[in-house]
Write a protein that holds these residues in place. Sequence first.
Motif, short mmCIF file in Angstrom:
data_model
loop_
_atom_site.label_atom_id
_atom_site.label_comp_id
_atom_site.label_asym_id
_atom_site.label_seq_id
_atom_site.Cartn_x
_atom_site.Cartn_y
_atom_site.Cartn_z
N ALA A 186 0.83 -1.21 0.00
CA ALA A 186 0.00 0.00 0.00
C ALA A 186 0.86 1.26 0.00
O ALA A 186 0.53 2.25 -0.66
CB ALA A 186 -0.93 -0.01 1.21
N MET A 187 1.97 1.21 0.72
CA MET A 187 2.89 2.35 0.75
C MET A 187 3.46 2.61 -0.64
O MET A 187 3.54 3.77 -1.09
CB MET A 187 4.01 2.08 1.75
N GLU A 188 3.85 1.55 -1.32
CA GLU A 188 4.44 1.69 -2.65
C GLU A 188 3.43 2.20 -3.67
O GLU A 188 3.81 2.83 -4.67
CB GLU A 188 5.01 0.35 -3.10
N ALA A 189 2.14 1.94 -3.40
CA ALA A 189 1.10 2.31 -4.38
C ALA A 189 0.49 3.68 -4.12
O ALA A 189 -0.39 4.11 -4.88
CB ALA A 189 -0.01 1.25 -4.35
N VAL A 190 0.94 4.38 -3.09
CA VAL A 190 0.38 5.70 -2.79
C VAL A 190 0.54 6.63 -4.01
O VAL A 190 1.63 6.73 -4.60
CB VAL A 190 1.08 6.33 -1.56
N GLY A 191 -0.56 7.26 -4.39
CA GLY A 191 -0.51 8.19 -5.52
C GLY A 191 -0.62 7.54 -6.87
O GLY A 191 -0.51 8.21 -7.90
N THR A 192 -0.86 6.22 -6.90
CA THR A 192 -0.99 5.52 -8.18
C THR A 192 -2.42 4.98 -8.33
O THR A 192 -3.21 4.99 -7.39
CB THR A 192 0.00 4.34 -8.28
N ASP A 193 -2.72 4.48 -9.54
CA ASP A 193 -4.05 3.92 -9.79
C ASP A 193 -4.30 2.65 -8.97
O ASP A 193 -5.45 2.24 -8.77
CB ASP A 193 -4.21 3.58 -11.28
N ALA A 194 -3.22 2.00 -8.50
CA ALA A 194 -3.36 0.74 -7.75
C ALA A 194 -3.59 0.97 -6.26
O ALA A 194 -3.80 0.02 -5.52
CB ALA A 194 -2.12 -0.12 -7.95
N SER A 195 -3.59 2.23 -5.83
CA SER A 195 -3.66 2.52 -4.41
C SER A 195 -4.93 1.97 -3.76
O SER A 195 -4.88 1.34 -2.70
CB SER A 195 -3.58 4.03 -4.18
N GLU A 196 -6.07 2.18 -4.38
CA GLU A 196 -7.34 1.73 -3.79
C GLU A 196 -7.37 0.22 -3.64
O GLU A 196 -7.81 -0.32 -2.60
CB GLU A 196 -8.51 2.20 -4.65
N GLU A 197 -6.90 -0.48 -4.66
CA GLU A 197 -6.88 -1.94 -4.61
C GLU A 197 -5.95 -2.44 -3.50
O GLU A 197 -6.32 -3.35 -2.74
CB GLU A 197 -6.43 -2.51 -5.95
N LYS A 198 -4.77 -1.85 -3.40
CA LYS A 198 -3.80 -2.28 -2.39
C LYS A 198 -4.33 -1.98 -0.98
O LYS A 198 -4.13 -2.77 -0.05
CB LYS A 198 -2.46 -1.60 -2.61
N ASN A 199 -5.00 -0.85 -0.82
CA ASN A 199 -5.58 -0.52 0.48
C ASN A 199 -6.68 -1.50 0.86
O ASN A 199 -6.83 -1.86 2.03
CB ASN A 199 -6.13 0.90 0.47
N ALA A 200 -7.46 -1.95 -0.12
CA ALA A 200 -8.52 -2.91 0.15
C ALA A 200 -7.94 -4.23 0.64
O ALA A 200 -8.48 -4.86 1.56
CB ALA A 200 -9.37 -3.12 -1.09
N VAL A 201 -6.84 -4.64 0.03
CA VAL A 201 -6.17 -5.87 0.47
C VAL A 201 -5.64 -5.70 1.88
O VAL A 201 -5.78 -6.59 2.74
CB VAL A 201 -5.03 -6.24 -0.51
N TRP A 202 -5.03 -4.56 2.13
CA TRP A 202 -4.49 -4.26 3.46
C TRP A 202 -5.60 -4.29 4.51
O TRP A 202 -5.47 -4.91 5.57
CB TRP A 202 -3.80 -2.90 3.40
#
Length: 256
Positions: free
Chosen positions: A190-206
């Motif tokens: 989630a940290m690596e995806a901050v500011g990218t299109d993948a952020s929401e997906e990574k946060n959902a997994v987290w």
Amino acid sequence: MDEVTQPAEGERPPALGPTDEAMLARAQILREIGDAVLRDIAQLYPSDDHGSVLRDALFVKGLAEQLVERAVVVERERGASWADIGEAAGSSKQAANERWNTKMGAWVAMGRQRTGLGRGPADPADHAQDLDEWYADLVGEGPHAISTLLPSLHDQAARAEAGACRTEVQQLTQRAEELRKETEAAYNAAMEAVGTDASEEKNAVWAAKHFARAEVYERLATLEEPIAAEHRRSAAAQRRLAQDILRGRTPEEITK
């Protein structure tokens, strides 16, 4: 030196129900106190052996302190609240919790059985019989005085249920550790995806990992009643973290 191999769980003598295991541990301490007291009453102390009388008294005092700890474990296994224990001890609920909660946690960590206490035979049936014989020799009556206090000793279904509970606790504890590692990995992603299109997906997994940990703690609360409050607090903390993630808080805001 040869390595000592611990027996597999299925090879160990079946444990009793947690309350009976606690009662058996309490009975063992009472036996040790009785043996020490009887020995000390007729002990001959040479006049030049200074300090030996006090050392023996302190030894009995140490056993008495262990008896109090065992009694707290028994009371908690019997359903007593910390308020009940505080009242019996002449203190507050908080003081009782602070004084004995660590001991209670250690008992639960041992699987709510005598494993690791280092006293008495490993097989509960043998241990109870040993105590029965000691008591009968001491007072001349009650051939099964200790055994009759342990209902699960004679109830195979109760022992099987207690064993299944312990097995599930072990599995859940292992799963909690796996989820902790998975949560760390999800946080890093989630940290690596901050500011990218993948952020929401990574946060959902987290967030899902935190929700999964909450479910594990909630189940543990039903299986380990003596420390259920601690498990429920852990579950609530995991749910709060998951909800914060889903509300859009950044990894930095949540973990700071």
